[in-house]
Write a protein that holds these residues in place. Structure first.
Motif, PDB file in Angstrom:
ATOM      1  N   THR A   1       0.843  -1.194   0.000  1.00  0.00           N
ATOM      2  CA  THR A   1       0.000   0.000   0.000  1.00  0.00           C
ATOM      3  C   THR A   1       0.875   1.240   0.000  1.00  0.00           C
ATOM      4  O   THR A   1       1.741   1.398   0.871  1.00  0.00           O
ATOM      5  CB  THR A   1      -0.929   0.015   1.223  1.00  0.00           C
ATOM      6  OG1 THR A   1      -1.773  -1.145   1.190  1.00  0.00           O
ATOM      7  CG2 THR A   1      -1.799   1.267   1.208  1.00  0.00           C
ATOM      8  N   ASP A   2       0.652   2.101  -0.984  1.00  0.00           N
ATOM      9  CA  ASP A   2       1.388   3.358  -1.070  1.00  0.00           C
ATOM     10  C   ASP A   2       0.943   4.247   0.089  1.00  0.00           C
ATOM     11  O   ASP A   2      -0.245   4.570   0.208  1.00  0.00           O
ATOM     12  CB  ASP A   2       1.087   4.030  -2.416  1.00  0.00           C
ATOM     13  CG  ASP A   2       1.959   5.253  -2.686  1.00  0.00           C
ATOM     14  OD1 ASP A   2       2.100   6.093  -1.781  1.00  0.00           O
ATOM     15  OD2 ASP A   2       2.480   5.363  -3.813  1.00  0.00           O
ATOM     16  N   PRO A   3       1.872   4.667   0.941  1.00  0.00           N
ATOM     17  CA  PRO A   3       1.471   5.448   2.118  1.00  0.00           C
ATOM     18  C   PRO A   3       0.912   6.820   1.793  1.00  0.00           C
ATOM     19  O   PRO A   3       0.196   7.410   2.611  1.00  0.00           O
ATOM     20  CB  PRO A   3       2.784   5.574   2.917  1.00  0.00           C
ATOM     21  CG  PRO A   3       3.874   5.402   1.902  1.00  0.00           C
ATOM     22  CD  PRO A   3       3.332   4.439   0.900  1.00  0.00           C
ATOM     23  N   THR A   4       1.226   7.340   0.608  1.00  0.00           N
ATOM     24  CA  THR A   4       0.748   8.674   0.238  1.00  0.00           C
ATOM     25  C   THR A   4      -0.660   8.639  -0.336  1.00  0.00           C
ATOM     26  O   THR A   4      -1.512   9.461  -0.004  1.00  0.00           O
ATOM     27  CB  THR A   4       1.702   9.318  -0.778  1.00  0.00           C
ATOM     28  OG1 THR A   4       3.006   9.412  -0.210  1.00  0.00           O
ATOM     29  CG2 THR A   4       1.221  10.709  -1.184  1.00  0.00           C
ATOM     30  N   THR A   5      -0.919   7.655  -1.214  1.00  0.00           N
ATOM     31  CA  THR A   5      -2.210   7.607  -1.911  1.00  0.00           C
ATOM     32  C   THR A   5      -3.188   6.614  -1.311  1.00  0.00           C
ATOM     33  O   THR A   5      -4.389   6.711  -1.562  1.00  0.00           O
ATOM     34  CB  THR A   5      -1.992   7.219  -3.383  1.00  0.00           C
ATOM     35  OG1 THR A   5      -1.439   5.884  -3.435  1.00  0.00           O
ATOM     36  CG2 THR A   5      -1.052   8.194  -4.066  1.00  0.00           C
ATOM     37  N   GLY A   6      -2.673   5.633  -0.570  1.00  0.00           N
ATOM     38  CA  GLY A   6      -3.535   4.582  -0.054  1.00  0.00           C
ATOM     39  C   GLY A   6      -3.862   3.513  -1.075  1.00  0.00           C
ATOM     40  O   GLY A   6      -4.609   2.571  -0.788  1.00  0.00           O
ATOM     41  N   LEU A   7      -3.326   3.634  -2.307  1.00  0.00           N
ATOM     42  CA  LEU A   7      -3.558   2.624  -3.335  1.00  0.00           C
ATOM     43  C   LEU A   7      -2.823   1.340  -2.976  1.00  0.00           C
ATOM     44  O   LEU A   7      -1.660   1.366  -2.563  1.00  0.00           O
ATOM     45  CB  LEU A   7      -3.083   3.125  -4.697  1.00  0.00           C
ATOM     46  CG  LEU A   7      -3.863   4.290  -5.318  1.00  0.00           C
ATOM     47  CD1 LEU A   7      -3.172   4.787  -6.575  1.00  0.00           C
ATOM     48  CD2 LEU A   7      -5.294   3.854  -5.642  1.00  0.00           C
ATOM     49  N   THR A   8      -3.495   0.206  -3.147  1.00  0.00           N
ATOM     50  CA  THR A   8      -2.910  -1.089  -2.824  1.00  0.00           C
ATOM     51  C   THR A   8      -2.555  -1.835  -4.102  1.00  0.00           C
ATOM     52  O   THR A   8      -3.365  -1.918  -5.041  1.00  0.00           O
ATOM     53  CB  THR A   8      -3.888  -1.936  -1.990  1.00  0.00           C
ATOM     54  OG1 THR A   8      -4.113  -1.272  -0.744  1.00  0.00           O
ATOM     55  CG2 THR A   8      -3.317  -3.316  -1.716  1.00  0.00           C
ATOM     56  N   TYR A   9      -1.355  -2.373  -4.136  1.00  0.00           N
ATOM     57  CA  TYR A   9      -0.837  -3.089  -5.297  1.00  0.00           C
ATOM     58  C   TYR A   9      -0.632  -4.556  -4.941  1.00  0.00           C
ATOM     59  O   TYR A   9      -0.137  -4.877  -3.859  1.00  0.00           O
ATOM     60  CB  TYR A   9       0.490  -2.479  -5.753  1.00  0.00           C
ATOM     61  CG  TYR A   9       0.381  -1.024  -6.149  1.00  0.00           C
ATOM     62  CD1 TYR A   9       0.151  -0.661  -7.470  1.00  0.00           C
ATOM     63  CD2 TYR A   9       0.474  -0.015  -5.185  1.00  0.00           C
ATOM     64  CE1 TYR A   9       0.032   0.666  -7.832  1.00  0.00           C
ATOM     65  CE2 TYR A   9       0.357   1.317  -5.550  1.00  0.00           C
ATOM     66  CZ  TYR A   9       0.138   1.650  -6.874  1.00  0.00           C
ATOM     67  OH  TYR A   9       0.014   2.973  -7.228  1.00  0.00           O
ATOM     68  N   THR A  10      -1.011  -5.423  -5.863  1.00  0.00           N
ATOM     69  CA  THR A  10      -0.854  -6.858  -5.650  1.00  0.00           C
ATOM     70  C   THR A  10       0.309  -7.444  -6.435  1.00  0.00           C
ATOM     71  O   THR A  10       0.571  -8.635  -6.328  1.00  0.00           O
ATOM     72  CB  THR A  10      -2.139  -7.611  -6.040  1.00  0.00           C
ATOM     73  OG1 THR A  10      -2.407  -7.395  -7.438  1.00  0.00           O
ATOM     74  CG2 THR A  10      -3.331  -7.117  -5.210  1.00  0.00           C
ATOM     75  N   ASN A  11       0.987  -6.614  -7.235  1.00  0.00           N
ATOM     76  CA  ASN A  11       2.122  -7.107  -8.008  1.00  0.00           C
ATOM     77  C   ASN A  11       3.029  -5.940  -8.386  1.00  0.00           C
ATOM     78  O   ASN A  11       2.606  -4.785  -8.398  1.00  0.00           O
ATOM     79  CB  ASN A  11       1.655  -7.861  -9.261  1.00  0.00           C
ATOM     80  CG  ASN A  11       0.881  -6.972 -10.208  1.00  0.00           C
ATOM     81  OD1 ASN A  11       1.454  -6.225 -10.996  1.00  0.00           O
ATOM     82  ND2 ASN A  11      -0.444  -7.013 -10.115  1.00  0.00           N
ATOM     83  N   LEU A  12       4.276  -6.289  -8.698  1.00  0.00           N
ATOM     84  CA  LEU A  12       5.294  -5.281  -8.972  1.00  0.00           C
ATOM     85  C   LEU A  12       5.058  -4.575 -10.302  1.00  0.00           C
ATOM     86  O   LEU A  12       5.355  -3.380 -10.438  1.00  0.00           O
ATOM     87  CB  LEU A  12       6.673  -5.946  -8.961  1.00  0.00           C
ATOM     88  CG  LEU A  12       7.895  -5.046  -9.146  1.00  0.00           C
ATOM     89  CD1 LEU A  12       7.914  -3.909  -8.121  1.00  0.00           C
ATOM     90  CD2 LEU A  12       9.173  -5.872  -9.056  1.00  0.00           C
ATOM     91  N   LEU A  13       4.516  -5.273 -11.285  1.00  0.00           N
ATOM     92  CA  LEU A  13       4.275  -4.655 -12.589  1.00  0.00           C
ATOM     93  C   LEU A  13       3.342  -3.460 -12.463  1.00  0.00           C
ATOM     94  O   LEU A  13       3.635  -2.372 -12.972  1.00  0.00           O
ATOM     95  CB  LEU A  13       3.698  -5.677 -13.564  1.00  0.00           C
ATOM     96  CG  LEU A  13       3.374  -5.138 -14.965  1.00  0.00           C
ATOM     97  CD1 LEU A  13       4.650  -4.807 -15.737  1.00  0.00           C
ATOM     98  CD2 LEU A  13       2.520  -6.129 -15.761  1.00  0.00           C
TER      99      LEU A  13
END
Length: 264
Positions: free
Chosen positions: A182-194
């Protein structure tokens, strides 16, 4: 999953003829060493379009003309820097030639490597390298925006993972889905590096004032072999990456044409 797009590193006439009558969308390329000539001569641009597009256009679905490949990775000589300056002028000449021949459904672009982005982690910190941001990328995104084209990108998750194997989960890089970030600035959560890498470029474009240009992945893979200092570059991981990428593409086709703020 059948291939719907093919990227050629030139305009190979045999391949273009073989693709005639198919529904495969084709990208052809003006190679790096050809860029200065095309940038300086409309006649030469017209010749390229005549020989590489018009001869095949009615049978083969040529949809993109890419100008060069990974231009930002070459930056050590004056010739490299001249290539940067010639990039967008060459695109403009090719586009002008296409329009003069009544062709409006072929887009122009260029596929840089991820090294065009100076900061990628967290994704919200994404910004272009200072040596190309204003002089090359700004004219490029203006061109792409004005012609409704895409920002092409060669993206290889292996490289950031191999440089930080202790900080980045291998499962995260291979789409194995048991790790989130989870990006601490935006709160967007990513499930993979791509996805994380791609979104860093979206944020970089936003910093230049262009947030609506879709990305299109021109190249991505995992190496199937490597030297002793290249860990986990093997056939098993390459197959895992490719299979999981295809699964992701089936579930979300936008992985190949990747739109701003689309996080999967």
């Amino acid at each position: 999953m059948r291939a719907g797009h093919v990227k050629l590193y030139n305009a190979n006439p045999e391949i273009l003829k073989l693709l005639s009558g198919t529904k495969v969308q084709v990208s052809i390329m003006v190679q790096n060493h050809e860029i200065p000539g095309v940038a300086s001569s409309q006649a030469l641009a017209d010749k390229r379009v005549r020989n590489n597009v018009l001869l095949y256009y009615h049978g083969t679905m040529i949809r993109f003309v890419l100008i060069g490949n990974e231009f930002s990775s070459y930056n050590s000589t004056d010739r490299d820097h001249q290539l940067w300056r010639d990039l967008v002028p060459a695109m403009c000449r090719i586009k002008s030639s296409l329009r003069s021949n009544g062709i409006h459904n072929i887009k122009g672009g260029t596929p840089p490597a991820m090294d065009v982005v100076e900061s990628t982690f967290p994704p919200s910190s994404g910004r272009f390298r200072s040596d190309v941001a204003e002089s090359v990328i700004m004219p490029l995104v203006r061109f792409l925006n004005s012609t409704w084209s895409h920002f092409f990108l060669d993206v290889y998750p292996y490289f950031p993972w191999s440089q930080n194997p202790g900080d980045i989960s291998l499962d995260f890089a291979l789409f194995r889905g048991n790790f989130n970030y989870t990006d601490p600035t935006t709160g967007l959560t990513y499930t993979n590096l791509l996805d994380q890498m791609l979104n860093s470029l979206i944020f970089a474009m936003e910093r230049l004032g262009y947030s609506n240009i879709p990305l299109l992945i021109a190249e991505t893979r995992w190496p199937n072999s490597g030297d002793i200092e290249e860990p986990r570059a093997n056939i098993y991981n390459a197959a895992t990456y490719n299979c999981n990428l295809i699964k992701k593409g089936k579930l979300s086709p936008s992985v190949f044409i990747w739109f701003p703020s689309s996080v999967n």
